[in-house]
Design a protein around this motif. Structure first.
Motif, mmCIF file in Angstrom:
data_model
loop_
_atom_site.group_PDB
_atom_site.id
_atom_site.type_symbol
_atom_site.label_atom_id
_atom_site.label_comp_id
_atom_site.label_asym_id
_atom_site.label_seq_id
_atom_site.Cartn_x
_atom_site.Cartn_y
_atom_site.Cartn_z
ATOM 1 N N LEU A 35 -0.695 -44.754 -7.562
ATOM 2 C CA LEU A 35 -0.087 -46.074 -7.656
ATOM 3 C C LEU A 35 1.406 -45.965 -7.368
ATOM 4 O O LEU A 35 1.985 -44.892 -7.442
ATOM 5 C CB LEU A 35 -0.269 -46.630 -9.074
ATOM 6 C CG LEU A 35 -1.646 -46.493 -9.707
ATOM 7 C CD1 LEU A 35 -1.592 -46.871 -11.175
ATOM 8 C CD2 LEU A 35 -2.648 -47.315 -8.959
ATOM 9 N N GLY A 36 2.021 -47.106 -7.085
ATOM 10 C CA GLY A 36 3.467 -47.151 -6.942
ATOM 11 C C GLY A 36 4.005 -46.512 -5.679
ATOM 12 O O GLY A 36 5.171 -46.150 -5.616
ATOM 13 N N ILE A 37 3.173 -46.377 -4.662
ATOM 14 C CA ILE A 37 3.629 -45.807 -3.395
ATOM 15 C C ILE A 37 4.533 -46.837 -2.726
ATOM 16 O O ILE A 37 4.147 -48.002 -2.585
ATOM 17 C CB ILE A 37 2.435 -45.458 -2.489
ATOM 18 C CG1 ILE A 37 1.497 -44.472 -3.192
ATOM 19 C CG2 ILE A 37 2.921 -44.907 -1.146
ATOM 20 C CD1 ILE A 37 0.157 -44.309 -2.507
ATOM 21 N N PRO A 38 5.725 -46.448 -2.315
ATOM 22 C CA PRO A 38 6.631 -47.412 -1.693
ATOM 23 C C PRO A 38 6.059 -47.964 -0.382
ATOM 24 O O PRO A 38 5.452 -47.212 0.390
ATOM 25 C CB PRO A 38 7.904 -46.610 -1.412
ATOM 26 C CG PRO A 38 7.737 -45.287 -2.050
ATOM 27 C CD PRO A 38 6.306 -45.118 -2.411
ATOM 28 N N PRO A 39 6.223 -49.259 -0.118
ATOM 29 C CA PRO A 39 5.699 -49.834 1.120
ATOM 30 C C PRO A 39 6.354 -49.263 2.377
ATOM 31 O O PRO A 39 5.820 -49.399 3.467
ATOM 32 C CB PRO A 39 5.965 -51.327 0.996
ATOM 33 C CG PRO A 39 6.800 -51.512 -0.198
ATOM 34 C CD PRO A 39 6.822 -50.257 -0.979
ATOM 35 N N SER A 40 7.482 -48.580 2.213
ATOM 36 C CA SER A 40 8.157 -47.959 3.359
ATOM 37 C C SER A 40 7.568 -46.598 3.711
ATOM 38 O O SER A 40 7.942 -46.003 4.730
ATOM 39 C CB SER A 40 9.649 -47.797 3.045
ATOM 40 O OG SER A 40 9.814 -46.987 1.882
ATOM 41 N N ALA A 41 6.632 -46.091 2.903
ATOM 42 C CA ALA A 41 6.032 -44.775 3.147
ATOM 43 C C ALA A 41 5.205 -44.794 4.427
ATOM 44 O O ALA A 41 4.642 -45.819 4.805
ATOM 45 C CB ALA A 41 5.162 -44.378 1.965
ATOM 46 N N HIS A 42 5.135 -43.635 5.064
ATOM 47 C CA HIS A 42 4.352 -43.496 6.298
ATOM 48 C C HIS A 42 3.214 -42.504 6.149
ATOM 49 O O HIS A 42 2.512 -42.219 7.109
ATOM 50 C CB HIS A 42 5.253 -43.076 7.456
ATOM 51 C CG HIS A 42 6.301 -44.078 7.771
ATOM 52 N ND1 HIS A 42 6.021 -45.271 8.395
ATOM 53 C CD2 HIS A 42 7.624 -44.089 7.507
ATOM 54 C CE1 HIS A 42 7.136 -45.967 8.525
ATOM 55 N NE2 HIS A 42 8.122 -45.270 7.987
ATOM 56 N N GLY A 43 3.038 -41.977 4.945
ATOM 57 C CA GLY A 43 1.965 -41.025 4.722
ATOM 58 C C GLY A 43 2.081 -40.385 3.363
ATOM 59 O O GLY A 43 3.034 -40.621 2.613
ATOM 60 N N ILE A 44 1.094 -39.563 3.069
ATOM 61 C CA ILE A 44 1.019 -38.929 1.763
ATOM 62 C C ILE A 44 0.213 -37.646 1.900
ATOM 63 O O ILE A 44 -0.670 -37.553 2.743
ATOM 64 C CB ILE A 44 0.404 -39.891 0.738
ATOM 65 C CG1 ILE A 44 0.659 -39.404 -0.656
ATOM 66 C CG2 ILE A 44 -1.043 -40.127 0.985
ATOM 67 C CD1 ILE A 44 0.446 -40.474 -1.685
ATOM 68 N N SER A 45 0.505 -36.684 1.050
ATOM 69 C CA SER A 45 -0.231 -35.423 1.017
ATOM 70 C C SER A 45 -0.864 -35.240 -0.353
ATOM 71 O O SER A 45 -0.332 -35.718 -1.358
ATOM 72 C CB SER A 45 0.716 -34.243 1.270
ATOM 73 O OG SER A 45 1.288 -34.323 2.542
ATOM 74 N N ALA A 46 -1.983 -34.525 -0.386
ATOM 75 C CA ALA A 46 -2.628 -34.212 -1.654
ATOM 76 C C ALA A 46 -1.657 -33.430 -2.528
ATOM 77 O O ALA A 46 -0.891 -32.600 -2.033
ATOM 78 C CB ALA A 46 -3.895 -33.397 -1.403
ATOM 79 N N HIS A 47 -1.664 -33.689 -3.794
ATOM 80 C CA HIS A 47 -0.821 -33.028 -4.793
ATOM 81 C C HIS A 47 0.665 -33.318 -4.596
ATOM 82 O O HIS A 47 1.509 -32.569 -5.074
ATOM 83 C CB HIS A 47 -1.059 -31.514 -4.816
ATOM 84 C CG HIS A 47 -2.456 -31.142 -5.153
ATOM 85 N ND1 HIS A 47 -3.008 -31.369 -6.397
ATOM 86 C CD2 HIS A 47 -3.439 -30.570 -4.402
ATOM 87 C CE1 HIS A 47 -4.255 -30.944 -6.394
ATOM 88 N NE2 HIS A 47 -4.539 -30.464 -5.218
ATOM 89 N N HIS A 48 0.999 -34.395 -3.898
ATOM 90 C CA HIS A 48 2.393 -34.734 -3.669
ATOM 91 C C HIS A 48 2.618 -36.188 -4.050
ATOM 92 O O HIS A 48 1.889 -37.065 -3.608
ATOM 93 C CB HIS A 48 2.766 -34.526 -2.207
ATOM 94 C CG HIS A 48 4.167 -34.931 -1.890
ATOM 95 N ND1 HIS A 48 5.255 -34.180 -2.266
ATOM 96 C CD2 HIS A 48 4.657 -36.020 -1.267
ATOM 97 C CE1 HIS A 48 6.358 -34.794 -1.864
ATOM 98 N NE2 HIS A 48 6.024 -35.919 -1.270
#
Length: 123
Positions: A35-48
Protein backbone atom coordinates in the motif's frame (compact mmCIF):
# COMPACT_ATOMS: atom_id res chain seq x y z
CA UNK A 1 7.42 -10.38 -12.43
CA UNK A 2 11.11 -11.08 -12.66
CA UNK A 3 13.81 -10.82 -10.04
CA UNK A 4 14.40 -7.32 -11.40
CA UNK A 5 10.86 -6.21 -10.70
CA UNK A 6 7.59 -5.10 -12.15
CA UNK A 7 7.50 -1.95 -14.28
CA UNK A 8 4.41 0.15 -14.95
CA UNK A 9 3.47 3.39 -16.68
CA UNK A 10 0.46 5.56 -17.59
CA UNK A 11 -0.90 5.87 -14.07
CA UNK A 12 -4.32 7.57 -14.37
CA UNK A 13 -4.66 11.24 -13.52
CA UNK A 14 -6.25 11.69 -10.12
CA UNK A 15 -4.49 8.72 -8.54
CA UNK A 16 -3.75 9.48 -4.88
CA UNK A 17 -1.78 6.28 -4.30
CA UNK A 18 -1.16 2.88 -5.82
CA UNK A 19 -1.61 -0.54 -4.24
CA UNK A 20 -0.13 -3.80 -5.51
CA UNK A 21 -1.47 -7.27 -4.78
CA UNK A 22 -0.21 -10.75 -5.59
CA UNK A 23 -2.67 -13.64 -5.31
CA UNK A 24 -2.13 -17.33 -6.06
CA UNK A 25 -5.20 -18.11 -8.16
CA UNK A 26 -4.86 -21.87 -7.73
CA UNK A 27 -5.05 -21.96 -3.93
CA UNK A 28 -6.61 -18.52 -3.39
CA UNK A 29 -3.83 -17.23 -1.14
CA UNK A 30 -2.78 -13.59 -0.89
CA UNK A 31 1.02 -13.50 -1.14
CA UNK A 32 1.58 -9.74 -1.09
CA UNK A 33 -0.25 -6.52 -0.32
CA UNK A 34 1.70 -3.31 -0.75
CA UNK A 35 0.00 0.00 0.00
CA UNK A 36 0.97 3.65 -0.23
CA UNK A 37 2.97 3.37 -3.45
CA UNK A 38 3.44 6.89 -4.81
CA UNK A 39 1.56 7.54 -8.08
CA UNK A 40 4.83 8.86 -9.54
CA UNK A 41 6.45 5.39 -9.23
CA UNK A 42 7.40 3.54 -12.40
CA UNK A 43 7.98 0.12 -10.92
CA UNK A 44 8.65 -1.99 -7.89
CA UNK A 45 10.84 -4.91 -6.86
CA UNK A 46 10.11 -7.79 -4.50
CA UNK A 47 11.31 -7.09 -0.95
CA UNK A 48 11.67 -3.38 -1.73
CA UNK A 49 9.53 -0.55 -0.39
CA UNK A 50 9.42 2.84 -2.03
CA UNK A 51 9.37 5.87 0.32
CA UNK A 52 5.91 6.10 1.90
CA UNK A 53 4.91 2.54 0.94
CA UNK A 54 4.11 -0.19 3.43
CA UNK A 55 3.21 -3.85 3.39
CA UNK A 56 0.06 -5.29 4.88
CA UNK A 57 -0.55 -8.72 6.35
CA UNK A 58 -0.67 -11.60 3.81
CA UNK A 59 -2.29 -15.03 4.10
CA UNK A 60 0.94 -16.44 5.58
CA UNK A 61 0.63 -14.19 8.62
CA UNK A 62 3.41 -11.82 7.57
CA UNK A 63 3.50 -8.22 6.40
CA UNK A 64 5.99 -8.94 3.62
CA UNK A 65 6.40 -10.34 0.12
CA UNK A 66 6.04 -14.13 -0.01
CA UNK A 67 7.03 -15.10 -3.52
CA UNK A 68 5.63 -17.90 -5.64
CA UNK A 69 6.20 -21.33 -4.16
CA UNK A 70 3.88 -24.03 -5.52
CA UNK A 71 4.58 -27.67 -4.61
CA UNK A 72 7.51 -29.26 -6.48
CA UNK A 73 6.54 -30.26 -10.02
CA UNK A 74 3.39 -28.15 -10.16
CA UNK A 75 2.45 -24.85 -11.75
CA UNK A 76 0.39 -22.13 -10.09
CA UNK A 77 -0.95 -18.94 -11.61
CA UNK A 78 -0.07 -15.72 -9.82
CA UNK A 79 -2.17 -12.62 -10.35
CA UNK A 80 -0.42 -9.29 -9.85
CA UNK A 81 -2.80 -6.34 -9.82
CA UNK A 82 -1.83 -2.70 -9.59
CA UNK A 83 -4.69 -0.53 -8.33
CA UNK A 84 -5.04 3.23 -8.78
CA UNK A 85 -6.78 4.54 -5.66
CA UNK A 86 -8.90 7.70 -5.53
CA UNK A 87 -8.12 8.08 -1.82
CA UNK A 88 -5.20 6.76 0.25
CA UNK A 89 -5.51 3.65 2.38
CA UNK A 90 -5.69 4.45 6.10
CA UNK A 91 -2.55 3.65 8.05
CA UNK A 92 -4.66 1.33 10.19
CA UNK A 93 -4.39 -1.24 7.36
CA UNK A 94 -1.09 -2.82 8.33
CA UNK A 95 0.35 -5.98 9.80
CA UNK A 96 -2.72 -6.68 11.94
CA UNK A 97 -5.63 -6.31 9.51
CA UNK A 98 -6.87 -9.58 7.94
CA UNK A 99 -5.61 -9.78 4.33
CA UNK A 100 -9.06 -10.32 2.79
CA UNK A 101 -10.31 -7.16 4.53
CA UNK A 102 -7.35 -5.14 3.22
CA UNK A 103 -7.90 -6.45 -0.32
CA UNK A 104 -11.61 -5.61 -0.13
CA UNK A 105 -10.80 -2.05 0.97
CA UNK A 106 -8.24 -1.65 -1.83
CA UNK A 107 -10.87 -2.68 -4.37
CA UNK A 108 -13.40 -0.29 -2.83
CA UNK A 109 -11.04 2.67 -3.21
CA UNK A 110 -9.79 1.72 -6.69
CA UNK A 111 -10.99 3.50 -9.82
CA UNK A 112 -8.62 1.74 -12.23
CA UNK A 113 -6.46 -1.36 -12.25
CA UNK A 114 -4.12 -3.40 -14.41
CA UNK A 115 -3.61 -7.14 -13.99
CA UNK A 116 -0.90 -9.57 -15.05
CA UNK A 117 -1.34 -13.32 -14.59
CA UNK A 118 1.93 -15.22 -14.62
CA UNK A 119 2.37 -18.99 -14.32
CA UNK A 120 5.20 -20.26 -12.16
CA UNK A 121 6.45 -23.84 -12.13
CA UNK A 122 8.58 -25.12 -9.29
CA UNK A 123 11.01 -27.80 -10.40
Amino acid sequence: MTTRGLNFANVPTGTRELALTMVDLDVHKIHWLQLGIPPSAHGISAHHLLPGAREALNDFGEATYDGPCPPHGSTHRYELTLYALHEPMPTSFDGSTPPAQTLQEIKRRAFASATLVAPYTRH
